[in-house]
Design an enzyme around this catalytic site. Structure first.
Site, PDB file in Angstrom:
ATOM      1  N   HIS A  14       8.612  -2.889   3.589  1.00 38.37           N
ATOM      2  CA  HIS A  14       9.291  -1.636   3.257  1.00 38.37           C
ATOM      3  C   HIS A  14      10.152  -1.124   4.417  1.00 38.37           C
ATOM      4  CE1 HIS A  14       6.582   0.582   5.893  1.00 38.37           C
ATOM      5  NE2 HIS A  14       5.613  -0.172   5.405  1.00 38.37           N
ATOM      6  N   GLU A 100      -1.119  -1.769   1.176  1.00 38.15           N
ATOM      7  CA  GLU A 100      -1.453  -2.005   2.580  1.00 38.15           C
ATOM      8  C   GLU A 100      -2.957  -1.893   2.802  1.00 38.15           C
ATOM      9  OE1 GLU A 100      -1.027  -3.556   5.099  1.00 38.15           O
ATOM     10  OE2 GLU A 100       0.438  -2.543   6.387  1.00 38.15           O
TER      11      GLU A 100
END
Length: 198
Positions: A14, A100
């Site tokens: 990201h 994550e």
């Protein structure tokens, strides 16, 4: 231990967040992209579009994203930018296991020496996910993402990619920059080749 199947994929961490800029552990804390991160996602889309223009078999056929906002927004920016450049809209799906790692009590804290010990398997912060558990989860997510024909673009996170590097028998503790598209492909002679888009 679940093995990473030898199927190629593209990987994109990201774009930048304020916590990235400050050197803080994000983990599952859903920190949004900052303005730099939004720009980085748009720049990544340009690189990906150029790769798609030049690609035959290396083209991207779908996008698979972590559910966390910073990854999903990056994936959406990339998809929309590709459409704006005249490319067909790629299907975008969410894979929960691409989220994550949970860093437990370390979330929001500076990354420090504990991180090396966590990757080595010597230490796991309280309420956090071990590196071994993350690796198994990441491998399962990539194997599902690559199960269908064609190469996916996987949009996810930095620690998760360290776990994938370990599964590819590569040094794990290597930082992946924000929003730099990366090709991961199995070598015919064994092992994996990683290549950043120029």
């Amino acid at each position: 231990m679940t093995q990473l199947l030898p199927r190629p994929y593209w990987y994109l961490r990201h774009g930048q967040t304020d916590w990235n800029r400050a050197g803080l552990s994000q983990g599952r804390t859903d920190v949004p992209l900052n303005e730099t991160g939004i720009e980085q996602a748009a720049e990544a889309a340009v690189l990906i579009a150029q790769a798609l223009d030049a690609a035959g078999e290396g083209g991207i056929v779908r996008i698979v994203s972590s559910p966390l906002e910073r990854a999903l927004r990056t994936a959406t920016i990339v998809r929309d930018a590709l459409v704006a450049r005249g490319l067909p809209a790629l299907p975008l799906s969410i894979e929960p296991d691409l989220a994550e790692v949970s860093f437990g009590e370390q979330e929001g804290q500076p990354i420090s020496d504990w991180y090396d010990h966590w990757i080595a398997g010597d230490y796991t912060p309280p309420q956090a996910e071990s590196f071994a558990v993350l690796r198994a989860r990441a491998v399962g997510a990539i194997n599902r993402a690559t199960a269908s024909a064609g190469r996916p673009l996987v949009v996810a996170h930095g620690a998760l990619f360290r776990a994938l590097r370990a599964a590819m028998d590569l040094p794990a503790n290597v930082r992946l920059a924000n929003a730099v598209p990366l090709s991961a492909a199995p070598r015919q002679t064994g092992g994996w080749a990683l290549e950043e888009l120029p």
